[in-house]
Design a protein around this motif. Structure first.
Motif, short mmCIF file in Angstrom:
data_model
loop_
_atom_site.label_atom_id
_atom_site.label_comp_id
_atom_site.label_asym_id
_atom_site.label_seq_id
_atom_site.Cartn_x
_atom_site.Cartn_y
_atom_site.Cartn_z
N ALA A 1 0.83 -1.21 0.00
CA ALA A 1 0.00 0.00 0.00
C ALA A 1 0.87 1.26 0.00
N VAL A 2 1.85 1.31 0.90
CA VAL A 2 2.73 2.49 0.96
C VAL A 2 3.54 2.62 -0.33
N TYR A 3 4.07 1.49 -0.81
CA TYR A 3 4.83 1.53 -2.05
C TYR A 3 3.96 2.03 -3.21
N GLY A 4 2.74 1.52 -3.29
CA GLY A 4 1.83 1.95 -4.36
C GLY A 4 1.49 3.43 -4.27
N ILE A 5 1.19 3.90 -3.08
CA ILE A 5 0.83 5.32 -2.90
C ILE A 5 2.01 6.23 -3.24
N LEU A 6 3.19 5.90 -2.72
CA LEU A 6 4.37 6.72 -3.00
C LEU A 6 4.77 6.68 -4.48
N ASN B 1 4.99 9.33 -9.68
CA ASN B 1 4.65 9.39 -11.11
C ASN B 1 3.81 10.61 -11.44
N LEU B 2 2.92 11.00 -10.53
CA LEU B 2 2.15 12.24 -10.73
C LEU B 2 3.09 13.44 -10.76
N TYR B 3 4.05 13.46 -9.84
CA TYR B 3 5.06 14.52 -9.82
C TYR B 3 5.80 14.58 -11.16
N LEU B 4 6.20 13.42 -11.67
CA LEU B 4 6.92 13.40 -12.95
C LEU B 4 6.06 13.89 -14.09
N ASP C 1 13.51 16.74 -14.95
CA ASP C 1 12.62 17.05 -13.84
C ASP C 1 13.51 17.64 -12.74
N TYR C 2 12.91 18.23 -11.73
CA TYR C 2 13.68 18.95 -10.71
C TYR C 2 14.71 18.05 -10.02
#
Length: 183
Positions: free
Chosen positions: A20-25, A30-33, A44-45
Protein backbone atom coordinates in the motif's frame (compact mmCIF):
# COMPACT_ATOMS: atom_id res chain seq x y z
CA UNK A 1 -8.04 -20.83 6.08
CA UNK A 2 -8.92 -18.65 9.08
CA UNK A 3 -6.24 -20.33 11.19
CA UNK A 4 -3.64 -19.56 8.52
CA UNK A 5 -4.72 -15.91 8.45
CA UNK A 6 -4.47 -15.69 12.23
CA UNK A 7 -1.13 -17.53 12.29
CA UNK A 8 0.43 -15.28 9.63
CA UNK A 9 -1.35 -12.08 10.61
CA UNK A 10 1.87 -10.09 11.10
CA UNK A 11 3.34 -11.29 7.79
CA UNK A 12 0.14 -10.43 5.92
CA UNK A 13 -0.02 -7.02 7.64
CA UNK A 14 3.60 -6.35 6.63
CA UNK A 15 2.99 -7.30 2.99
CA UNK A 16 -0.26 -5.32 2.70
CA UNK A 17 1.24 -2.26 4.41
CA UNK A 18 4.40 -2.44 2.30
CA UNK A 19 2.45 -2.76 -0.96
CA UNK A 20 0.00 0.00 0.00
CA UNK A 21 2.73 2.49 0.96
CA UNK A 22 4.83 1.53 -2.05
CA UNK A 23 1.83 1.95 -4.36
CA UNK A 24 0.83 5.32 -2.90
CA UNK A 25 4.37 6.72 -3.00
CA UNK A 26 4.98 5.40 -6.52
CA UNK A 27 1.72 6.87 -7.82
CA UNK A 28 2.57 10.17 -6.11
CA UNK A 29 6.04 10.17 -7.65
CA UNK A 30 4.65 9.39 -11.11
CA UNK A 31 2.15 12.24 -10.73
CA UNK A 32 5.06 14.52 -9.82
CA UNK A 33 6.92 13.40 -12.95
CA UNK A 34 3.87 13.96 -15.14
CA UNK A 35 3.29 17.51 -13.90
CA UNK A 36 6.99 18.39 -13.66
CA UNK A 37 7.83 21.50 -15.65
CA UNK A 38 10.56 20.17 -17.93
CA UNK A 39 11.21 23.61 -19.38
CA UNK A 40 12.52 25.03 -16.10
CA UNK A 41 14.24 21.94 -14.66
CA UNK A 42 15.09 19.42 -17.35
CA UNK A 43 14.17 16.56 -17.31
CA UNK A 44 12.62 17.05 -13.84
CA UNK A 45 13.68 18.95 -10.71
CA UNK A 46 15.19 16.02 -8.79
CA UNK A 47 17.14 14.59 -11.73
CA UNK A 48 18.36 18.09 -12.58
CA UNK A 49 19.47 18.64 -8.97
CA UNK A 50 21.35 15.31 -8.90
CA UNK A 51 23.11 16.31 -12.14
CA UNK A 52 24.14 19.72 -10.78
CA UNK A 53 25.44 18.20 -7.54
CA UNK A 54 27.30 15.47 -9.43
CA UNK A 55 28.97 18.13 -11.57
CA UNK A 56 30.00 20.08 -8.45
CA UNK A 57 31.50 17.00 -6.76
CA UNK A 58 33.43 15.97 -9.87
CA UNK A 59 34.76 19.53 -10.23
CA UNK A 60 35.73 19.39 -6.56
CA UNK A 61 37.81 16.32 -7.32
CA UNK A 62 39.90 18.35 -9.78
CA UNK A 63 38.24 17.44 -13.07
CA UNK A 64 36.66 19.88 -15.48
CA UNK A 65 33.08 18.61 -15.40
CA UNK A 66 29.99 20.06 -17.00
CA UNK A 67 26.44 18.95 -17.60
CA UNK A 68 24.15 19.57 -20.53
CA UNK A 69 20.64 18.52 -21.48
CA UNK A 70 20.66 15.50 -23.76
CA UNK A 71 19.17 16.54 -27.12
CA UNK A 72 17.45 13.21 -27.88
CA UNK A 73 16.11 11.98 -24.53
CA UNK A 74 15.05 13.32 -21.14
CA UNK A 75 18.42 13.14 -19.41
CA UNK A 76 21.45 15.21 -18.53
CA UNK A 77 24.83 14.50 -20.08
CA UNK A 78 27.89 14.41 -17.81
CA UNK A 79 30.97 15.68 -19.58
CA UNK A 80 34.42 15.35 -18.01
CA UNK A 81 37.36 17.22 -19.56
CA UNK A 82 35.35 17.61 -22.76
CA UNK A 83 34.47 13.90 -22.99
CA UNK A 84 30.83 12.78 -22.75
CA UNK A 85 30.99 9.92 -20.25
CA UNK A 86 27.50 9.28 -18.88
CA UNK A 87 23.94 10.47 -18.66
CA UNK A 88 21.75 11.04 -15.65
CA UNK A 89 18.22 9.80 -16.29
CA UNK A 90 15.20 9.95 -14.01
CA UNK A 91 16.04 6.51 -12.61
CA UNK A 92 19.41 7.82 -11.39
CA UNK A 93 17.96 10.27 -8.88
CA UNK A 94 17.40 7.61 -6.16
CA UNK A 95 13.70 8.48 -5.75
CA UNK A 96 12.50 4.95 -6.47
CA UNK A 97 15.08 3.47 -4.09
CA UNK A 98 14.01 5.91 -1.36
CA UNK A 99 10.38 4.94 -1.98
CA UNK A 100 11.34 1.27 -1.55
CA UNK A 101 13.25 2.08 1.65
CA UNK A 102 10.40 4.12 3.14
CA UNK A 103 7.80 1.49 2.25
CA UNK A 104 9.72 -1.15 4.19
CA UNK A 105 10.24 1.25 7.08
CA UNK A 106 6.53 2.03 7.39
CA UNK A 107 5.61 -1.65 7.05
CA UNK A 108 7.99 -2.39 9.95
CA UNK A 109 7.09 0.81 11.77
CA UNK A 110 8.34 1.78 15.18
CA UNK A 111 7.28 4.80 17.18
CA UNK A 112 6.03 7.61 14.93
CA UNK A 113 8.78 10.10 15.75
CA UNK A 114 11.51 7.46 15.47
CA UNK A 115 10.09 6.20 12.16
CA UNK A 116 9.88 9.74 10.80
CA UNK A 117 13.41 10.71 11.84
CA UNK A 118 14.95 7.42 10.70
CA UNK A 119 13.09 7.69 7.39
CA UNK A 120 14.42 11.21 6.85
CA UNK A 121 17.97 10.32 7.89
CA UNK A 122 17.94 7.12 5.80
CA UNK A 123 16.63 8.99 2.76
CA UNK A 124 19.43 11.55 3.07
CA UNK A 125 22.02 8.77 3.40
CA UNK A 126 20.63 6.98 0.33
CA UNK A 127 20.59 10.23 -1.64
CA UNK A 128 24.22 10.96 -0.64
CA UNK A 129 25.38 7.45 -1.51
CA UNK A 130 23.59 7.79 -4.84
CA UNK A 131 25.58 10.95 -5.60
CA UNK A 132 28.78 9.12 -4.68
CA UNK A 133 27.70 6.26 -6.95
CA UNK A 134 27.15 8.58 -9.91
CA UNK A 135 30.48 10.32 -9.33
CA UNK A 136 32.31 6.97 -9.15
CA UNK A 137 30.57 5.81 -12.32
CA UNK A 138 31.30 9.01 -14.23
CA UNK A 139 34.96 9.22 -13.21
CA UNK A 140 35.33 5.47 -13.70
CA UNK A 141 33.84 5.72 -17.18
CA UNK A 142 36.16 8.61 -17.97
CA UNK A 143 39.23 6.54 -17.10
CA UNK A 144 37.97 3.02 -17.90
CA UNK A 145 35.20 3.21 -20.52
CA UNK A 146 35.62 -0.48 -21.37
CA UNK A 147 34.52 -1.33 -17.79
CA UNK A 148 31.08 0.26 -18.27
CA UNK A 149 29.06 -2.87 -17.52
CA UNK A 150 30.88 -3.86 -14.34
CA UNK A 151 30.89 -0.29 -13.06
CA UNK A 152 27.14 0.06 -13.56
CA UNK A 153 26.02 -3.44 -12.61
CA UNK A 154 28.37 -3.95 -9.60
CA UNK A 155 29.02 -0.47 -8.16
CA UNK A 156 25.35 0.56 -8.30
CA UNK A 157 23.92 -2.44 -6.41
CA UNK A 158 26.82 -2.53 -3.99
CA UNK A 159 26.48 1.10 -2.94
CA UNK A 160 22.74 1.73 -3.19
CA UNK A 161 21.10 -1.58 -2.36
CA UNK A 162 23.82 -2.49 0.12
CA UNK A 163 23.19 0.81 1.91
CA UNK A 164 19.43 0.24 1.90
CA UNK A 165 19.88 -3.28 3.23
CA UNK A 166 22.14 -2.10 6.05
CA UNK A 167 19.67 0.67 6.95
CA UNK A 168 16.84 -1.88 7.00
CA UNK A 169 18.84 -4.23 9.25
CA UNK A 170 19.61 -1.43 11.71
CA UNK A 171 15.93 -0.46 11.67
CA UNK A 172 14.59 -3.95 12.26
CA UNK A 173 17.15 -4.76 14.97
CA UNK A 174 17.06 -1.45 16.85
CA UNK A 175 13.85 0.51 16.30
CA UNK A 176 11.01 -1.61 14.96
CA UNK A 177 7.96 -2.29 17.14
CA UNK A 178 7.75 -5.77 15.59
CA UNK A 179 11.06 -6.75 17.19
CA UNK A 180 9.92 -5.62 20.61
CA UNK A 181 6.57 -7.46 20.29
CA UNK A 182 8.38 -10.73 19.48
CA UNK A 183 10.69 -10.57 22.52
Amino acid sequence: MKTLLVKYKSVIRFIVTFLAVYGILTIGYNLYLNVSDGSKFYPDYLTNLVSIQTEAIINGLGYDASIAPHPNEPSMKIIINGKYVARVIEGCNAASVIILFLSFLVAFAGKFKTTLLYGLAGSIIIYAFNLIRIVILAVGLYHYPWRREILHTVIFPMLIYGTVFLLWMVWVNRFSKNLKSNE
